[in-house]
Scaffold this motif. Sequence first.
Motif, PDB file in Angstrom:
ATOM      1  N   GLY A 250       0.856  -1.107  -0.085  1.00 53.64           N
ATOM      2  CA  GLY A 250      -0.163   0.049   0.088  1.00 53.64           C
ATOM      3  C   GLY A 250       0.782   1.246  -0.080  1.00 53.64           C
ATOM      4  O   GLY A 250       1.699   1.481   0.801  1.00 53.64           O
ATOM      5  N   GLY A 251       0.309   2.337  -0.928  1.00 52.54           N
ATOM      6  CA  GLY A 251       1.152   3.401  -0.883  1.00 52.54           C
ATOM      7  C   GLY A 251       0.159   4.738  -0.345  1.00 52.54           C
ATOM      8  O   GLY A 251       0.458   5.419   0.270  1.00 52.54           O
ATOM      9  N   GLY A 253      -0.387   7.353  -1.982  1.00 52.60           N
ATOM     10  CA  GLY A 253       0.037   8.533  -1.845  1.00 52.60           C
ATOM     11  C   GLY A 253       1.209   9.112  -1.097  1.00 52.60           C
ATOM     12  O   GLY A 253       2.108   9.666  -1.402  1.00 52.60           O
ATOM     13  N   GLY A 497       0.015  -2.354  -5.412  1.00 55.02           N
ATOM     14  CA  GLY A 497      -1.002  -3.229  -4.860  1.00 55.02           C
ATOM     15  C   GLY A 497      -2.186  -3.235  -6.011  1.00 55.02           C
ATOM     16  O   GLY A 497      -3.241  -3.599  -5.806  1.00 55.02           O
ATOM     17  N   GLN A 498      -2.131  -2.361  -7.095  1.00 55.71           N
ATOM     18  CA  GLN A 498      -2.854  -2.051  -8.069  1.00 55.71           C
ATOM     19  C   GLN A 498      -3.288  -3.056  -9.182  1.00 55.71           C
ATOM     20  O   GLN A 498      -4.048  -2.853  -9.993  1.00 55.71           O
ATOM     21  CB  GLN A 498      -2.613  -0.724  -8.591  1.00 55.71           C
ATOM     22  CG  GLN A 498      -2.720   0.501  -7.854  1.00 55.71           C
ATOM     23  CD  GLN A 498      -1.265   0.910  -7.291  1.00 55.71           C
ATOM     24  OE1 GLN A 498      -0.422  -0.018  -7.125  1.00 55.71           O
ATOM     25  NE2 GLN A 498      -1.357   1.982  -6.471  1.00 55.71           N
ATOM     26  N   PHE A 536       0.524   7.620  -9.313  1.00 50.57           N
ATOM     27  CA  PHE A 536      -0.299   9.007  -8.656  1.00 50.57           C
ATOM     28  C   PHE A 536      -1.384   9.407  -9.276  1.00 50.57           C
ATOM     29  O   PHE A 536      -1.250   8.947 -10.645  1.00 50.57           O
ATOM     30  CB  PHE A 536       0.489   9.801  -7.967  1.00 50.57           C
ATOM     31  CG  PHE A 536       1.398  10.707  -8.963  1.00 50.57           C
ATOM     32  CD1 PHE A 536       0.710  11.776  -9.364  1.00 50.57           C
ATOM     33  CD2 PHE A 536       2.550  10.184  -9.630  1.00 50.57           C
ATOM     34  CE1 PHE A 536       1.517  12.471 -10.335  1.00 50.57           C
ATOM     35  CE2 PHE A 536       3.083  10.876 -10.418  1.00 50.57           C
ATOM     36  CZ  PHE A 536       2.673  12.216 -10.931  1.00 50.57           C
ATOM     37  N   ARG A 539      -2.979   7.547 -12.565  1.00 51.76           N
ATOM     38  CA  ARG A 539      -2.547   7.672 -13.895  1.00 51.76           C
ATOM     39  C   ARG A 539      -1.987   6.435 -14.651  1.00 51.76           C
ATOM     40  O   ARG A 539      -1.680   6.334 -15.766  1.00 51.76           O
ATOM     41  CB  ARG A 539      -1.689   8.608 -13.911  1.00 51.76           C
ATOM     42  CG  ARG A 539      -0.302   8.496 -13.042  1.00 51.76           C
ATOM     43  CD  ARG A 539       0.454   9.710 -13.021  1.00 51.76           C
ATOM     44  NE  ARG A 539       1.078  10.382 -13.972  1.00 51.76           N
ATOM     45  CZ  ARG A 539       2.103   9.720 -14.449  1.00 51.76           C
ATOM     46  NH1 ARG A 539       2.909   8.706 -13.857  1.00 51.76           N
ATOM     47  NH2 ARG A 539       2.674  10.489 -15.586  1.00 51.76           N
ATOM     48  N   GLY A 540      -1.857   5.309 -13.848  1.00 49.79           N
ATOM     49  CA  GLY A 540      -1.255   4.053 -14.397  1.00 49.79           C
ATOM     50  C   GLY A 540      -1.834   3.410 -15.520  1.00 49.79           C
ATOM     51  O   GLY A 540      -1.169   3.181 -16.461  1.00 49.79           O
ATOM     52  N   CYS A 657     -15.273   4.883 -15.747  1.00 48.77           N
ATOM     53  CA  CYS A 657     -13.908   4.939 -15.983  1.00 48.77           C
ATOM     54  C   CYS A 657     -13.366   4.888 -17.561  1.00 48.77           C
ATOM     55  O   CYS A 657     -12.413   4.177 -17.813  1.00 48.77           O
ATOM     56  CB  CYS A 657     -12.824   4.419 -14.956  1.00 48.77           C
ATOM     57  SG  CYS A 657     -13.371   2.688 -14.894  1.00 48.77           S
ATOM     58  N   GLN A 669     -10.294  -2.118  -6.695  1.00 45.07           N
ATOM     59  CA  GLN A 669      -9.805  -0.799  -6.528  1.00 45.07           C
ATOM     60  C   GLN A 669     -10.928  -0.040  -5.750  1.00 45.07           C
ATOM     61  O   GLN A 669     -10.910   0.828  -4.886  1.00 45.07           O
ATOM     62  CB  GLN A 669      -9.541  -0.136  -7.885  1.00 45.07           C
ATOM     63  CG  GLN A 669      -8.190  -0.489  -8.435  1.00 45.07           C
ATOM     64  CD  GLN A 669      -7.130  -0.130  -7.445  1.00 45.07           C
ATOM     65  OE1 GLN A 669      -6.851   1.139  -7.172  1.00 45.07           O
ATOM     66  NE2 GLN A 669      -6.198  -1.059  -6.873  1.00 45.07           N
ATOM     67  N   VAL A 729      -9.227   4.611 -21.854  1.00 45.34           N
ATOM     68  CA  VAL A 729      -9.369   4.453 -20.397  1.00 45.34           C
ATOM     69  C   VAL A 729      -9.276   5.587 -19.783  1.00 45.34           C
ATOM     70  O   VAL A 729      -8.661   6.632 -20.220  1.00 45.34           O
ATOM     71  CB  VAL A 729      -8.408   3.497 -19.836  1.00 45.34           C
ATOM     72  CG1 VAL A 729      -8.311   2.022 -20.506  1.00 45.34           C
ATOM     73  CG2 VAL A 729      -7.090   3.697 -20.113  1.00 45.34           C
ATOM     74  N   GLU A 734      -8.819   6.250  -7.205  1.00 38.71           N
ATOM     75  CA  GLU A 734      -9.152   6.947  -6.026  1.00 38.71           C
ATOM     76  C   GLU A 734     -10.686   7.075  -6.178  1.00 38.71           C
ATOM     77  O   GLU A 734     -11.345   7.801  -5.107  1.00 38.71           O
ATOM     78  CB  GLU A 734      -8.558   8.300  -6.102  1.00 38.71           C
ATOM     79  CG  GLU A 734      -7.141   8.184  -5.952  1.00 38.71           C
ATOM     80  CD  GLU A 734      -6.313   9.511  -6.497  1.00 38.71           C
ATOM     81  OE1 GLU A 734      -5.932  10.190  -5.722  1.00 38.71           O
ATOM     82  OE2 GLU A 734      -6.033   9.690  -7.715  1.00 38.71           O
TER      83      GLU A 734
HETATM   84  N1  MCN Z   1      -8.157  -0.166 -14.169  1.00 35.78           N
HETATM   85  C1  MCN Z   1      -8.683  -0.853 -15.110  1.00 35.78           C
HETATM   86  N2  MCN Z   1      -9.694  -0.244 -15.991  1.00 35.78           N
HETATM   87  C2  MCN Z   1      -9.815   1.277 -15.987  1.00 35.78           C
HETATM   88  C3  MCN Z   1      -8.762   1.795 -14.944  1.00 35.78           C
HETATM   89  C4  MCN Z   1      -7.937   0.984 -14.081  1.00 35.78           C
HETATM   90  O1  MCN Z   1      -8.690  -2.322 -15.237  1.00 35.78           O
HETATM   91  N3  MCN Z   1     -10.261   1.849 -16.899  1.00 35.78           N
HETATM   92  C5  MCN Z   1      -7.050  -0.940 -13.563  1.00 35.78           C
HETATM   93  C6  MCN Z   1      -5.736  -0.588 -13.597  1.00 35.78           C
HETATM   94  O2  MCN Z   1      -5.231  -1.099 -14.628  1.00 35.78           O
HETATM   95  C7  MCN Z   1      -4.849  -0.654 -12.479  1.00 35.78           C
HETATM   96  C8  MCN Z   1      -5.693  -0.343 -11.521  1.00 35.78           C
HETATM   97  O3  MCN Z   1      -7.056  -0.468 -12.003  1.00 35.78           O
HETATM   98  O4  MCN Z   1      -4.253  -2.002 -12.446  1.00 35.78           O
HETATM   99  C9  MCN Z   1      -5.556   1.062 -11.093  1.00 35.78           C
HETATM  100  O5  MCN Z   1      -5.371   2.001 -12.050  1.00 35.78           O
HETATM  101  P1  MCN Z   1      -5.374   3.430 -12.104  1.00 35.78           P
HETATM  102  O6  MCN Z   1      -6.735   3.974 -11.731  1.00 35.78           O
HETATM  103  O7  MCN Z   1      -4.752   3.752 -13.190  1.00 35.78           O
HETATM  104  O8  MCN Z   1      -4.392   3.766 -10.811  1.00 35.78           O
HETATM  105  P2  MCN Z   1      -2.904   3.741 -10.738  1.00 35.78           P
HETATM  106  O9  MCN Z   1      -2.550   2.351 -11.419  1.00 35.78           O
HETATM  107  O10 MCN Z   1      -2.271   5.117 -11.004  1.00 35.78           O
HETATM  108  O11 MCN Z   1      -2.674   3.681  -9.311  1.00 35.78           O
HETATM  109  C10 MCN Z   1      -2.721   4.705  -8.473  1.00 35.78           C
HETATM  110  C11 MCN Z   1      -4.064   4.884  -7.566  1.00 35.78           C
HETATM  111  C12 MCN Z   1      -3.977   5.951  -6.482  1.00 35.78           C
HETATM  112  S1  MCN Z   1      -3.619   7.373  -6.996  1.00 35.78           S
HETATM  113  C13 MCN Z   1      -3.931   5.477  -5.270  1.00 35.78           C
HETATM  114  S2  MCN Z   1      -3.841   6.417  -4.069  1.00 35.78           S
HETATM  115  C14 MCN Z   1      -4.146   4.083  -4.724  1.00 35.78           C
HETATM  116  C15 MCN Z   1      -4.740   3.319  -5.751  1.00 35.78           C
HETATM  117  O12 MCN Z   1      -4.426   3.572  -7.273  1.00 35.78           O
HETATM  118  N4  MCN Z   1      -3.332   3.418  -3.973  1.00 35.78           N
HETATM  119  C16 MCN Z   1      -3.376   2.142  -3.779  1.00 35.78           C
HETATM  120  N5  MCN Z   1      -5.069   2.065  -5.523  1.00 35.78           N
HETATM  121  C17 MCN Z   1      -4.317   1.267  -4.596  1.00 35.78           C
HETATM  122  N6  MCN Z   1      -4.585  -0.078  -4.504  1.00 35.78           N
HETATM  123  C18 MCN Z   1      -3.855  -0.480  -3.602  1.00 35.78           C
HETATM  124  N7  MCN Z   1      -3.908  -1.957  -3.357  1.00 35.78           N
HETATM  125  N8  MCN Z   1      -2.699   0.151  -2.997  1.00 35.78           N
HETATM  126  C19 MCN Z   1      -2.404   1.538  -3.060  1.00 35.78           C
HETATM  127  O13 MCN Z   1      -1.528   1.992  -2.470  1.00 35.78           O
END
Ligand code: MCN
Length: 778
Positions: A250-251, A253, A497-498, A536, A539-540, A657, A669, A729, A734
Motif C-alpha cells: 500500500g502506498g 500517496g 497493490g494496483q 499517483f 494515472r497508471g 472510467c 480498486q 481508459v 481513487e
Molecule cells: N484499471 C482498469 N481499467 C480502468 C482503470 C483502471 O482495469 N479503466 C485498473 C488498472 O489497470 C490498475 C488499477 O485499475 O491495475 C488502478 O489503475 P489507475 O486508476 O490507473 O491507478 P494507478 O495505477 O495510477 O494507481 C494509483 C491509484 C492511486 S492514485 C492510489 S492513492 C491508490 C490506488 O491507485 N493506491 C493504492 N489504488 C491502490 N490500491 C492498492 N492496493 N494500494 C494502493 O496503495
Amino acid sequence: MTHSFGKPLTRNEDPRLLRGEALFVDDVELPGLLHVAFLRSPHAHARLLSVDLGAARARPGVIAAYAAEDLGDYWKPGPLLVPPPPVPGMVFHQCCQVPLVKDKARHVGEPVAMVVAESRYIAEDALGDIAVEWEVLDAVGDLEAALQPGAALVHEHLGVNVAAKVHQHRGDYAAAAKAAALVVRRRFTYDRGASIPMETRGVVAQWDPRADRLTVWDTTQAPVVIRNGLAAMLGLSERQVRVVAPNIGGGFGPKMMMFYPEEVLVPWAAMRLGRPVKWIEDRLEHFFATTHERSQIHDAEIALDASGRILGVKDVFLHDNGAYDPYGLTLPLNSQCTLLGCYVVPAYDSVFTAVFTNRTLVTPYRGAGRQHGVFVMERLLDIAARQLGIDRNEIRRRNFIPPDAFPYDQGVIYQDFSRLSYDSGNYAPILAKALDAIGYDRFIAETQPRARAEGRALGIGVVCYVEGTGIGPYEGAKVQVQGSGKVSLATGIGSQGQGHATAFAQVVAEQLGVDIRDIEVTTGDTDQFYWGVGTFASRGAVVAGSAAHEAAKVVRQKILKTAARHFECAEEDLVIADGKVHVVGVPDHSITLGALAGLANPMRGAVTPGTEPGLEATSYFGPAGGATASGAHAMIVEVDPLTLRPTILDYVVVHDCGTVINPLILAGQIQGGVAQGIGNAFFEQLHWDEQGQLMNASLADYLLPTALDVPRIRMDHTVTPSPLNPLGVKGAGEAGAIPVGALFAQALEDALDLPSKEIEILEMPLSPSRLWEISNGG
Ligand code: MCN
C-alpha cells in the motif's frame, strides 16, 4: 487471437503474495547489514540548543551516530517536487524539509539524530543515550490563529505562516449572487487523517565499491524520481544509482513524497560506512513522520436561480500544509478544481491560503484534496435543494454538464498546470443507474416511513463526483519477446497493490496474442526501465497502460514482418494467436513467437538494413490532458438511536472510467477506495493537543474501519471512453474514496431527520459522539 483485454482475470501477482513469497523491503537481508533508529523531536516547535551523541557512540554495537553538523555539505533542504502552478498573482513560499533538524524542530517526529548499529535493538537503546537541549516554543496548530498578527512563526524568515495564496476565478460571481433567487453560505471543515498502509515505509541501501554503484530498495511510488534525486544529492551519476521498489503493501500517496529525510540518510550512511544499512519505520514513527492529509476550512457559498440552476459559486478556504511544503500546491489546487464537479458553474471565485503549521507535512492521500471539493459542493447543493423545495437528485440533474458539451473547459488551472478541461462524460445515466440500483423511490415512499414508524432511523444518500485522472507528463514501456516465447514488459512506474502486473499484461496480450500468464511485468526497478514519473493521480492505466499498448503494437508489427519473411507471404495473411503465428487458414503450420524472436536475432547471415534485431520496442505516452472519470455513490444507512453508531445497509457505486481493462481489478480498486472513504468519513481522525502533540498515535486509539464496518459494495459501470488515449481508459484508483464523506453527511442527516430540526452536517470526519453533539445542536 487470445482475448484477455476487458476480462475479469485473477491477478498474476497474487499466488506469490498469498504464499508469502513476495519480496518486500524488509525482506532484503544482506551480509553485514546495519540497522538504523532515528531520534525524533518530542516537541512540535522547539529550538535545538545542543545534541550530545558521545554516550550513544560509545555504546557497544553502535557503529555511528550522526546529527545535522555531521552531514557537512550533504545537509541541505530537499528539493521542491512540484513547482507552483502558473496562476497569475499567486503567492508561494518554498520551505522544504531538511534531513536532520539543525536550528529548530517544526513538528513532532522530525528527525534530529540517526544511530547506526549492529541491530535495531542496539540502535533503539542508543537513542536513550543521546542528550538534547531544547527551548520549547509555542506551537502553531489552529489554521485561523496561525494567520493572526503575533502568532508564533513556523518559518521566522517569512514573517507570516502563509505558505501560499492562490486566487482563481471566472465569470462575475458578485453579479451572479446579486441576480440569484437564493444564496446559501456555510462553513465546512474537513479534519486531518493519517494514511495507514499495511506496510510502513522502509529503505535498505548498499554501496558496492567494486562497481561504484548504489542500490536502494525503497517503499516508494516513484523509483525513477528517487534515483535521479539521490544521484544529485549524493554526487553520483544516475547510472550509478539503482532504485528498486519491490512489492509494496500500500502506498496511497504518502509514499510518493520525495524526499523523506530517511530516504536520503540511509543511502548516505551506507556509502559512508561501506556497509549495507536498513531502516524500517515502526507504526509510531509512521503516525508522526509519514505525511498526512485533509485539514481544510471552507467558507463557501452558492448562488442559484429559483429553478435551482447554479449561477455561481464562491469559496474561500484555508489549507493546512504542515511544517514544510515540498509537495507544492497539489492538494488545495485539487480541492479548488474538483469542487466544480459534474456541474455547469457559470461564475466561480475561489481563493485558498495554504498555512504552515507545526504539524507533520501533508501530501496527497487517496483522493488528494478532491474529497474536500466534492464535500463542499454536494453539501451546498443538498442545502440549496431543501431551501428551494427541489428534490436533491433533481437539482443535480438540472445542473449536469450536458453530454454534448465535451470537451468542457472549466477555466481554472489544474494540478498538471494545464487549463482544466474534462475530456468526456455523461452524468445523467450514472445518477439514474445509482438511484435505480439503490431503490431510491421505494425507499422514500415505503421503506423509510415504515422504519420511522417502527422507531428506526434509516436514511439514504446519493452524491455525484468527478475524478481527475491520467495526467502526464509521460510514462514509458519496453516490450520484448524472449527466445523462450515468454514476453517481458517493463515500465518506470511502481506498483503498490494496483494489479499492474495483470492489467498491463492484458494490454500487451491484446496485441501479441499470448496468454497473460506468459507475460512477465516488471515495475519499480530503474535498471529495468530508465525513465518514468510515478504511480499517483490514478494515472497508471491511462499513461503507463497506453505506453505498453504502443510498445506492444510496434512489437506486433515486428512479429508480422519476421513471420512474413519466414512464411514468404504477405503480413496481412498472418494470424497471431496462442503464442504462435500462422498463415490464415493453415493453423497447423505455425511458428512460435520464441522461434520468431530467434529469427529476429540471428547468429549467422545479416539483419536486413533498416531492421533492428530482436522483437522488442520501447514506447512513451504523454497524454494531451487528464482523463476525467465520474460516478455516483448511493447508500442506505441505519443509525442506532441510542449509540448513534451507523450501520451501512446498502452501498452502490456507479462509475465511469472509460474502457475497463480488468473489471475484477477495477472492482477491487473501488471496494478498497470505499473502505478507505468510510474510514475517513467516520473513523479516522488525528487529535492534537495545544502543544501540537498527537494524542492518538496508535492503532488502538486511531480507529480504522474493520470488515464489519465495510459493507459489500454493489457496482455498475457506464463507459464513456476517453478520446485522449489509445485505449479509451480513465483512471479508477481513487474513485471509491472521493465522495464518501459527502455521501455519509447526506445519508446521516436523512436518517436522523436533522433537516426537520434545521440541523446540518458540515464537517468531516464524524464519529458517534460527534454525531450526538451535532444532533443535539452542538
Ligand atoms: N484499471 C482498469 N481499467 C480502468 C482503470 C483502471 O482495469 N479503466 C485498473 C488498472 O489497470 C490498475 C488499477 O485499475 O491495475 C488502478 O489503475 P489507475 O486508476 O490507473 O491507478 P494507478 O495505477 O495510477 O494507481 C494509483 C491509484 C492511486 S492514485 C492510489 S492513492 C491508490 C490506488 O491507485 N493506491 C493504492 N489504488 C491502490 N490500491 C492498492 N492496493 N494500494 C494502493 O496503495
